[in-house]
Design a protein around this motif. Structure first.
Motif, PDB file in Angstrom:
ATOM      1  N   GLU A  57       1.244  -8.321   3.743  1.00 31.47           N
ATOM      2  CA  GLU A  57       2.509  -8.250   2.968  1.00 31.47           C
ATOM      3  C   GLU A  57       3.143  -7.166   2.721  1.00 31.47           C
ATOM      4  O   GLU A  57       3.132  -5.860   2.965  1.00 31.47           O
ATOM      5  N   ILE A  58       4.238  -7.376   3.757  1.00 30.08           N
ATOM      6  CA  ILE A  58       5.554  -7.007   3.660  1.00 30.08           C
ATOM      7  C   ILE A  58       7.018  -6.893   3.641  1.00 30.08           C
ATOM      8  O   ILE A  58       7.133  -7.607   3.155  1.00 30.08           O
ATOM      9  N   LEU A  59       7.041  -6.098   2.775  1.00 34.70           N
ATOM     10  CA  LEU A  59       8.691  -5.686   2.934  1.00 34.70           C
ATOM     11  C   LEU A  59       9.724  -4.976   3.148  1.00 34.70           C
ATOM     12  O   LEU A  59       9.434  -3.656   3.786  1.00 34.70           O
ATOM     13  N   THR A  60      10.547  -5.191   4.207  1.00 32.79           N
ATOM     14  CA  THR A  60      11.486  -4.930   5.119  1.00 32.79           C
ATOM     15  C   THR A  60      12.633  -4.227   5.097  1.00 32.79           C
ATOM     16  O   THR A  60      13.464  -5.004   3.533  1.00 32.79           O
ATOM     17  N   ASN A  81      12.493  -0.015   7.984  1.00 31.79           N
ATOM     18  CA  ASN A  81      11.414   0.487   7.511  1.00 31.79           C
ATOM     19  C   ASN A  81      10.916  -0.879   7.220  1.00 31.79           C
ATOM     20  O   ASN A  81      11.217  -1.605   6.403  1.00 31.79           O
ATOM     21  N   SER A  82       9.281  -0.997   7.376  1.00 34.03           N
ATOM     22  CA  SER A  82       9.122  -2.283   6.948  1.00 34.03           C
ATOM     23  C   SER A  82       7.946  -1.373   5.533  1.00 34.03           C
ATOM     24  O   SER A  82       7.387  -0.772   6.178  1.00 34.03           O
ATOM     25  N   ILE A  83       7.613  -1.851   4.459  1.00 31.87           N
ATOM     26  CA  ILE A  83       6.732  -0.980   3.276  1.00 31.87           C
ATOM     27  C   ILE A  83       5.149  -2.806   3.528  1.00 31.87           C
ATOM     28  O   ILE A  83       5.730  -3.387   3.223  1.00 31.87           O
ATOM     29  N   TYR A  84       4.200  -1.571   3.500  1.00 31.47           N
ATOM     30  CA  TYR A  84       3.138  -3.238   3.382  1.00 31.47           C
ATOM     31  C   TYR A  84       3.100  -2.974   1.846  1.00 31.47           C
ATOM     32  O   TYR A  84       3.397  -1.584   0.482  1.00 31.47           O
ATOM     33  N   LEU A  85       3.284  -3.463   0.938  1.00 35.24           N
ATOM     34  CA  LEU A  85       3.080  -3.940  -0.527  1.00 35.24           C
ATOM     35  C   LEU A  85       1.859  -3.851  -0.844  1.00 35.24           C
ATOM     36  O   LEU A  85       1.831  -3.772  -2.680  1.00 35.24           O
ATOM     37  N   ALA A  86       0.832  -3.586  -0.382  1.00 40.98           N
ATOM     38  CA  ALA A  86      -0.892  -3.916  -1.091  1.00 40.98           C
ATOM     39  C   ALA A  86      -1.110  -2.554  -1.283  1.00 40.98           C
ATOM     40  O   ALA A  86      -2.153  -1.518  -1.685  1.00 40.98           O
TER      41      ALA A  86
END
Length: 121
Positions: free
Chosen positions: A46-49, A80-85
């Protein structure tokens, strides 16, 4: 995605959420311009960009290696993409969301910015 993050994204003035079928991603937009995207990478993570100033985006990737990467399927300089885990603070994620929103809002003419801020459609 953490419900608090989704709620924070949707609480931005003028924010709209949709689902982009081709990308299998939820997008958060202001007047059709995306400021955030929630999806998964090719491994199902899961990512948030989010859009950021290029120098800030690079700095965050250096500080948080393997937790924040260059935008997944996006312009690597601005997104940027953030790995939510991963264990990133909600405060940091919210600051990045705020910056992304401000950058998108700032791209509109002043008249449009005022309309958005005043809640006009």
């Amino acid at each position: 995605m953490k419900q608090a993050i989704d709620a924070y994204l949707q609480a931005k003035i003028g924010a709209e959420k949709d689902f982009q079928t081709d990308w299998e991603a939820h997008r958060y937009l202001v007047r059709g311009k995306m400021f955030a995207m929630h999806a998964t990478d090719k491994n199902g993570r899961e990512i948030l960009t989010l859009k950021l100033l290029p120098e800030h985006a690079e700095e965050l990737r250096e500080l948080h290696k393997d937790k924040i990467i260059a935008g997944y399927y996006m312009n690597k300089r601005h997104w940027n993409s953030i790995y939510l885990a991963e264990n990133l603070s909600d405060e940091l994620i919210k600051k990045m969301i705020d910056e992304s929103y401000r950058l998108i809002l700032g791209g509109f003419k002043k008249k449009i910015q005022r309309e958005i801020e005043e809640g006009e459609t």
